[in-house]
Design a protein around this motif. Structure first.
Motif, short mmCIF file in Angstrom:
data_model
loop_
_atom_site.label_atom_id
_atom_site.label_comp_id
_atom_site.label_asym_id
_atom_site.label_seq_id
_atom_site.Cartn_x
_atom_site.Cartn_y
_atom_site.Cartn_z
N LEU A 197 18.16 0.43 13.95
CA LEU A 197 16.98 -0.23 14.51
C LEU A 197 15.71 0.19 13.77
N ILE A 198 15.59 1.47 13.47
CA ILE A 198 14.40 1.96 12.76
C ILE A 198 14.38 1.39 11.34
N ASP A 199 15.54 1.37 10.72
CA ASP A 199 15.65 0.80 9.37
C ASP A 199 15.20 -0.67 9.38
N LEU A 200 15.63 -1.40 10.39
CA LEU A 200 15.28 -2.82 10.52
C LEU A 200 13.77 -2.98 10.76
N ALA A 201 13.25 -2.14 11.64
CA ALA A 201 11.82 -2.21 11.97
C ALA A 201 10.97 -1.95 10.72
N LEU A 202 11.39 -0.98 9.90
CA LEU A 202 10.64 -0.65 8.69
C LEU A 202 10.73 -1.79 7.68
N LYS A 203 11.89 -2.44 7.65
CA LYS A 203 12.06 -3.61 6.76
C LYS A 203 11.10 -4.73 7.16
N TYR A 204 11.03 -5.02 8.47
CA TYR A 204 10.11 -6.08 8.93
C TYR A 204 8.66 -5.70 8.62
N ALA A 205 8.35 -4.41 8.72
CA ALA A 205 6.99 -3.95 8.42
C ALA A 205 6.66 -4.23 6.95
N ARG A 206 7.62 -3.94 6.07
CA ARG A 206 7.38 -4.19 4.63
C ARG A 206 7.27 -5.69 4.38
N GLN A 207 8.17 -6.47 4.98
CA GLN A 207 8.17 -7.92 4.73
C GLN A 207 6.89 -8.61 5.21
N THR A 208 6.28 -8.06 6.26
CA THR A 208 5.06 -8.68 6.79
C THR A 208 3.80 -7.94 6.32
N GLU A 209 3.97 -7.11 5.31
CA GLU A 209 2.88 -6.30 4.76
C GLU A 209 2.15 -5.54 5.86
N GLY A 210 2.93 -4.99 6.76
CA GLY A 210 2.38 -4.10 7.78
C GLY A 210 1.79 -4.79 9.01
N ALA A 211 1.85 -6.13 9.07
CA ALA A 211 1.34 -6.81 10.28
C ALA A 211 2.22 -6.44 11.48
N PHE A 212 3.54 -6.43 11.25
CA PHE A 212 4.44 -5.85 12.24
C PHE A 212 4.53 -4.37 11.89
N ASP A 213 4.07 -3.52 12.79
CA ASP A 213 4.13 -2.09 12.52
C ASP A 213 4.73 -1.37 13.73
N PRO A 214 5.94 -0.83 13.57
CA PRO A 214 6.62 -0.19 14.71
C PRO A 214 6.15 1.24 14.97
N THR A 215 5.02 1.64 14.37
CA THR A 215 4.58 3.03 14.55
C THR A 215 3.23 3.12 15.27
N LEU A 216 2.95 2.11 16.10
CA LEU A 216 1.66 2.10 16.80
C LEU A 216 1.75 2.72 18.19
N GLY A 217 2.79 3.53 18.41
CA GLY A 217 3.03 4.09 19.75
C GLY A 217 1.81 4.80 20.34
N ARG A 218 1.11 5.56 19.52
CA ARG A 218 -0.06 6.30 20.05
C ARG A 218 -1.17 5.34 20.47
N LEU A 219 -1.39 4.31 19.64
CA LEU A 219 -2.42 3.32 19.96
C LEU A 219 -2.06 2.54 21.22
N VAL A 220 -0.80 2.11 21.28
CA VAL A 220 -0.34 1.34 22.44
C VAL A 220 -0.54 2.20 23.70
N TRP B 50 -2.99 -17.19 7.17
CA TRP B 50 -2.00 -18.25 7.35
C TRP B 50 -1.26 -18.59 6.07
N LEU B 51 -1.97 -18.56 4.94
CA LEU B 51 -1.32 -18.91 3.67
C LEU B 51 -0.15 -17.95 3.38
N PHE B 52 -0.38 -16.68 3.66
CA PHE B 52 0.69 -15.68 3.49
C PHE B 52 1.84 -16.00 4.46
N THR B 53 1.50 -16.22 5.71
CA THR B 53 2.52 -16.47 6.73
C THR B 53 3.36 -17.70 6.37
#
Ligand code: ADP
Ligand code: MG
Length: 356
Positions: free
Chosen positions: A110-133, A319-322
């Motif tokens: 799951l962590i590997d997958l989450a990090l992959k999505y973070a890279r693919q979205t250039e950090g827009a999806f970031d699974p390390t925002l626990g402290r902020l949340v 949007w162009l990136f997305t």
């Protein structure tokens, strides 16, 4: 008295036996017609998991109640295992491990997958925002009135402090030793856990009955188990982010796959006219404001979940990136901008037609 003719008796017997057999066949046929033509019959089940209602609508040869119970149990297992607030959870222990921590295979994947999505979205999806949340604290409150709820807007210095201790690039994974080092960030899988739970739900349903059909729904996301009555599309409305439930800005037709929507209208507070909601822009540490809802259709429910959060964060400005990058990862996008304009990827329109 005349003796009955044995021939007549035989004929009579035959008639009786034949009628019984015919009656039996008719009864079986009626039974089959009524009950095995069950393709049109759905059973509905509901439970409260992940802070939302989870609904299962299923038609299957295996007792639907058994299948839905197995699905709910699996979801509750995941809710407990990855609850960032519960001290006994696997995620809590990892976040508070201080250095390398050995994790189980599912967590590593799951962590590997989450990090992959973070890279693919250039950090827009970031699974390390626990402290902020945690600092924003949306998960702790259920009402939208800030007054009296305990909701307070964090100060800029608090946000800056948490931002320093966030960022997916900080997480290190040792695949051989099956270890993860968060290097001080808190992992939060809230942006993809429901998608993963839906993937598991699909697997479980198909393990019981490969031919089952229906769908599973968790708050803003649906995973289809099979076409309606085994042949038709499911018609799914995309909710008007500023309308009442039931008011839609779009309509899609799906026989398979998943659709997820991230919106600013599910968990939010309005303070001095500003809407604070639970999807955070990892660059600013503030609730993202470039969209009011983002919907993804994907065959993979985990992709749909993570990329809907990411599309929301990227908003109108990126949007162009997305629209260029997301379809490459199997995600078609429908975005509603803050002014209510609709932007969609080229292939999204194919889902808006019933006869595809
Ligand atoms: P919902 O849970 O309402 O369906 P999302 O799937 O968009 O909405 O997930 C939002 C959750 O994801 C937040 O509650 C938080 O735990 C986490 N989160 C917030 N911002 C981000 C982000 N930029 N990237 C990844 N996860 C996020
Ligand atoms: Mg999501």
């Amino acid at each position: 008295m005349q003796q009955p003719d044995p021939k007549e008796i035989m004929i009579l017997n035959r008639i009786v036996v034949t009628s019984v057999v015919v009656m039996f066949i008719v009864i079986i046929a009626i039974y089959l017609l009524l009950f095995s033509g069950k393709t049109g019959q759905y059973s509905d089940f509901e439970d409260y998991i992940f802070g939302t209602y989870v609904r299962v609508r299923i038609s299957s040869t295996v007792n639907p109640s058994t299948v839905s119970k197995a699905i709910f149990n699996e979801m509750k297992r995941l809710e407990g295992k990855y609850d960032p607030h519960s001290e006994n959870s696997v995620l809590y222990q990892l976040n508070h491990a201080n250095g390398w921590a050995v994790v189980d295979d599912e967590t590593l994947a799951l962590i590997d997958l989450a990090l992959k999505y973070a890279r693919q979205t250039e950090g827009a999806f970031d699974p390390t925002l626990g402290r902020l949340v945690d600092t924003w604290g949306f998960s702790k409150f259920t009402q939208h009135e800030a007054e009296g709820s305990g909701f307070v807007v964090p100060t800029m210095s608090e946000i800056q402090e948490e931002l320093v201790n966030s960022g997916y690039n900080k997480v290190a994974v040792d695949y051989v030793g099956k270890k993860v080092n968060t290097n001080g960030v808190w992992i939060d899988l809230g942006g993809m856990l429901k998608g993963y739970a839906l993937k598991r739900a699909y697997q479980i349903a198909k393990e019981y009955d490969t031919k089952c059909h229906g769908f599973v729904e968790t708050g803003g996301q649906i995973m289809i188990l099979g076409p309606k009555y085994n042949k038709a599309n499911w018609v799914i409305g995309i909710r008007d982010p500023r309308g009442q439930p039931g008011e839609n800005v779009g309509m899609v037709y799906l026989k398979e796959g998943s659709i997820a929507t991230s919106g600013d209208y599910e968990r939010f507070f309005i303070v001095d006219g500003v809407r604070y909601h639970h999807i955070i822009d990892p660059k600013s540490g503030l609730p993202a404001n470039g969209a009011i809802s983002a919907t993804i259709i994907s065959s993979d429910p985990v992709v749909a979940d993570a990329f809907s959060t990411a599309a929301f964060v990227l908003g109108e400005k990126s949007w162009l990136f997305t629209r260029t990058v997301f379809p490459k990862y199997g995600a078609e996008v429908f975005l509603v901008t803050p002014k209510g304009k609709i932007l969609q990827t080229d292939n999204f329109r194919f889902y808006e037609q019933p006869d595809k």
